[in-house]
Write a protein that holds these residues in place. Structure first.
Motif, PDB file in Angstrom:
ATOM      1  N   ALA A 274      40.073  32.491  24.120  1.00 24.87           N
ATOM      2  CA  ALA A 274      40.239  32.771  25.550  1.00 24.87           C
ATOM      3  C   ALA A 274      40.388  34.271  25.776  1.00 24.87           C
ATOM      4  O   ALA A 274      41.083  34.955  25.021  1.00 24.87           O
ATOM      5  CB  ALA A 274      41.456  32.042  26.099  1.00 24.87           C
ATOM      6  N   MET A 275      39.717  34.751  26.807  1.00 28.62           N
ATOM      7  CA  MET A 275      39.796  36.155  27.189  1.00 28.62           C
ATOM      8  C   MET A 275      40.847  36.312  28.293  1.00 28.62           C
ATOM      9  O   MET A 275      40.693  35.760  29.392  1.00 28.62           O
ATOM     10  CB  MET A 275      38.432  36.613  27.729  1.00 28.62           C
ATOM     11  N   GLN A 276      41.901  37.050  27.986  1.00 23.92           N
ATOM     12  CA  GLN A 276      42.980  37.271  28.956  1.00 23.92           C
ATOM     13  C   GLN A 276      42.736  38.581  29.694  1.00 23.92           C
ATOM     14  O   GLN A 276      42.624  39.642  29.078  1.00 23.92           O
ATOM     15  CB  GLN A 276      44.319  37.314  28.222  1.00 23.92           C
ATOM     16  N   THR A 277      42.645  38.507  31.010  1.00 21.52           N
ATOM     17  CA  THR A 277      42.294  39.680  31.815  1.00 21.52           C
ATOM     18  C   THR A 277      43.263  39.935  32.961  1.00 21.52           C
ATOM     19  O   THR A 277      43.192  40.988  33.601  1.00 21.52           O
ATOM     20  CB  THR A 277      40.896  39.480  32.446  1.00 21.52           C
ATOM     21  N   GLY A 278      44.113  38.963  33.273  1.00 22.63           N
ATOM     22  CA  GLY A 278      44.952  39.067  34.466  1.00 22.63           C
ATOM     23  C   GLY A 278      44.204  38.754  35.752  1.00 22.63           C
ATOM     24  O   GLY A 278      44.790  38.793  36.840  1.00 22.63           O
ATOM     25  N   TRP A 279      42.891  38.469  35.631  1.00 28.39           N
ATOM     26  CA  TRP A 279      42.063  38.290  36.831  1.00 28.39           C
ATOM     27  C   TRP A 279      42.514  37.113  37.688  1.00 28.39           C
ATOM     28  O   TRP A 279      42.337  37.101  38.913  1.00 28.39           O
ATOM     29  CB  TRP A 279      40.588  38.135  36.443  1.00 28.39           C
ATOM     30  N   SER A 280      43.100  36.095  37.061  1.00 25.57           N
ATOM     31  CA  SER A 280      43.518  34.890  37.800  1.00 25.57           C
ATOM     32  C   SER A 280      44.624  35.181  38.807  1.00 25.57           C
ATOM     33  O   SER A 280      44.880  34.383  39.701  1.00 25.57           O
ATOM     34  CB  SER A 280      43.991  33.812  36.823  1.00 25.57           C
ATOM     35  N   LYS A 281      45.285  36.342  38.671  1.00 24.24           N
ATOM     36  CA  LYS A 281      46.373  36.672  39.608  1.00 24.24           C
ATOM     37  C   LYS A 281      45.867  37.338  40.883  1.00 24.24           C
ATOM     38  O   LYS A 281      46.648  37.571  41.807  1.00 24.24           O
ATOM     39  CB  LYS A 281      47.387  37.582  38.909  1.00 24.24           C
ATOM     40  N   ARG A 282      44.585  37.684  40.901  1.00 25.72           N
ATOM     41  CA  ARG A 282      44.020  38.322  42.094  1.00 25.72           C
ATOM     42  C   ARG A 282      43.737  37.292  43.160  1.00 25.72           C
ATOM     43  O   ARG A 282      43.266  36.192  42.874  1.00 25.72           O
ATOM     44  CB  ARG A 282      42.702  39.007  41.740  1.00 25.72           C
ATOM     45  N   GLU A 283      43.971  37.658  44.414  1.00 24.77           N
ATOM     46  CA  GLU A 283      43.619  36.749  45.494  1.00 24.77           C
ATOM     47  C   GLU A 283      42.094  36.720  45.668  1.00 24.77           C
ATOM     48  O   GLU A 283      41.491  35.653  45.750  1.00 24.77           O
ATOM     49  CB  GLU A 283      44.287  37.203  46.799  1.00 24.77           C
ATOM     50  N   ASP A 284      41.468  37.892  45.657  1.00 30.89           N
ATOM     51  CA  ASP A 284      40.013  37.986  45.834  1.00 30.89           C
ATOM     52  C   ASP A 284      39.355  38.117  44.470  1.00 30.89           C
ATOM     53  O   ASP A 284      39.157  39.215  43.956  1.00 30.89           O
ATOM     54  CB  ASP A 284      39.675  39.200  46.710  1.00 30.89           C
ATOM     55  N   MET A 285      39.015  36.978  43.882  1.00 31.65           N
ATOM     56  CA  MET A 285      38.446  37.019  42.530  1.00 31.65           C
ATOM     57  C   MET A 285      36.962  37.380  42.531  1.00 31.65           C
ATOM     58  O   MET A 285      36.423  37.786  41.517  1.00 31.65           O
ATOM     59  CB  MET A 285      38.679  35.691  41.810  1.00 31.65           C
ATOM     60  N   ASN A 286      36.278  37.231  43.669  1.00 33.55           N
ATOM     61  CA  ASN A 286      34.862  37.600  43.720  1.00 33.55           C
ATOM     62  C   ASN A 286      34.681  39.114  43.748  1.00 33.55           C
ATOM     63  O   ASN A 286      33.812  39.658  43.098  1.00 33.55           O
ATOM     64  CB  ASN A 286      34.196  36.971  44.944  1.00 33.55           C
ATOM     65  N   ASN A 287      35.507  39.800  44.550  1.00 32.14           N
ATOM     66  CA  ASN A 287      35.509  41.265  44.592  1.00 32.14           C
ATOM     67  C   ASN A 287      34.118  41.837  44.896  1.00 32.14           C
ATOM     68  O   ASN A 287      33.603  42.698  44.178  1.00 32.14           O
ATOM     69  CB  ASN A 287      36.040  41.796  43.246  1.00 32.14           C
ATOM     70  N   PHE A 288      33.509  41.322  45.972  1.00 29.54           N
ATOM     71  CA  PHE A 288      32.184  41.791  46.393  1.00 29.54           C
ATOM     72  C   PHE A 288      32.227  43.253  46.819  1.00 29.54           C
ATOM     73  O   PHE A 288      33.180  43.696  47.478  1.00 29.54           O
ATOM     74  CB  PHE A 288      31.685  40.977  47.599  1.00 29.54           C
TER      75      PHE A 288
END
Lengths: 244, 244
Positions: B130-144
């Motif tokens: 598993a790659m741990q990035t902290g990304w799951s804590k972001r509200e806007d995961m798409n970040n367009f």
């Protein structure tokens, strides 16, 4: 710290243990309670260069499934309130197949538990107790008579009470689609199902392959989504079993 | 024979290990890939004297989910062809959060694996990485961005190739909704996703709580229905972790 003790246990499982799948296939052909519609599978995306997606319309109690306590008694725990530590449990399998072969209306009793314990030792606290009946091998699991009464084996309330109060089990499981014997479900209602769920235990219905699991010494893994507010869901149950 | 060795291991887990839930809630509010509709929950049965049932309409890749190999490459394994022994695996967590905090377009590389192995030892064969990035804590995961390009971290193909060929992993997992870094997914397509699935590995997307799992020594339990012919399903992933 590099603590790899659990990985060493895992390596040992490859040699001395086997996996048994206790869940049915998840498909429109899967057996389910007679009052539910078949599930529907659509294919919203299927591109030739890749990207294949299914879409499911399905009730929460479909095929091999978990019933959360709130499935019957109001105010009891919903599926998301069942904790991870309740999803992996010691598995006790009590085989009453011979009695069911003689009497399809057999009611599982306290004596069946005591007989089992005399052979295998006391059911440990926090266990998953499964009733093995061979019923999952029947094509016609409802077994209606000419009066519309179902005939299949099930749990008696005294046995469920003994398991919940005296043995403090976390969960029970069985092969038919109901907790109660068919004749009781059809004449008195789902009294055993209500009772065991009201104890905050969960249950798994429509299990298969219990005849491949030893009476003691296995662990059951019960996998299901953390469905918010839900009374249940299709569950994937696997047993890790000592090779006999 | 009464072989209770596994139950003794289980009892030991209660003291020295903890459970971490790596899956998101399953509800209409759950994050999912931007091209999918929200799930729909209906209540076909809700009787005051008990009998409460949900009905779900949901795509196979919803919330924290498993992608079977056939999700992209045609002819590869469907979900029901993933075996029980592939559903419980040693879990390696590689933390690149610091790099992602500096560069949201970070591409996970072979060097990230080698750095991790220098500290913790070689990834065992048949692992879940598993790659741990902290990304799951972001509200806007798409970040367009203003051009409609997504920006989030992901796996580089050389790293996936190293994991599949040199370390013979069974599966990979990550916090974003895509395998590939957002910028690559938007400009070149799902090339890493296609690659890893084409190796007959499976993957889990939209994972959470990886920061609660140690780098080595845990086991992951990946639970999902045996959905016939399916490219995936919502998955319940639990980690049994040494207490640190």
């Amino acid at each position: 710290m590099s603590n790899k003790a659990l990985w060493n246990q895992f390596d040992g499982w490859k040699k001395d243990y086997k996996w048994v799948d206790l869940s049915r296939e998840f498909s429109p052909d899967t057996p389910h309670w007679s009052g539910f519609p078949d599930m529907v599978v659509e294919v919203p995306f299927d591109y030739p260069d890749g990207f294949f997606v299914h879409k499911y319309t399905v009730v929460s109690q479909y095929g091999t499934h978990i019933d959360a306590p709130c499935h019957f008694p109001q105010g009891r725990r919903t599926l998301d309130q069942i904790m991870p530590e309740e999803m992996v449990l010691p598995l006790c399998v009590i085989d009453i197949t011979d009695k069911v072969n003689e009497n399809v209306d057999y009611v599982f009793g306290v004596q069946d538990i005591l007989d089992w314990e005399a052979k295998y030792g006391q059911i440990p606290e926090g266990a998953f107790v499964a009733m093995q009946t061979g019923w999952s091998k029947r094509e016609d699991m409802n077994n209606f008579d000419e009066n519309g009464i179902k005939h299949f084996p099930g749990w008696g309330i005294p046995a469920l009470e003994f398991l919940a109060k005296e043995r403090k089990v976390k969960a029970v499981g069985h092969e038919p689609a109901d907790t109660d014997p068919g004749i009781i479900a059809c004449t008195e209602g789902y009294v055993g199902e209500y009772y065991i769920l009201d104890q905050e235990c969960y249950q798994v219905e429509l299990m298969i392959n219990l005849d491949q699991v030893p009476a003691v010494g296995s662990l059951i893994f019960v996998g299901f989504p953390k469905a918010m507010g839900s009374p249940g869901f299709t569950a994937r149950c696997l047993a890790l079993c000592p090779k006999e």
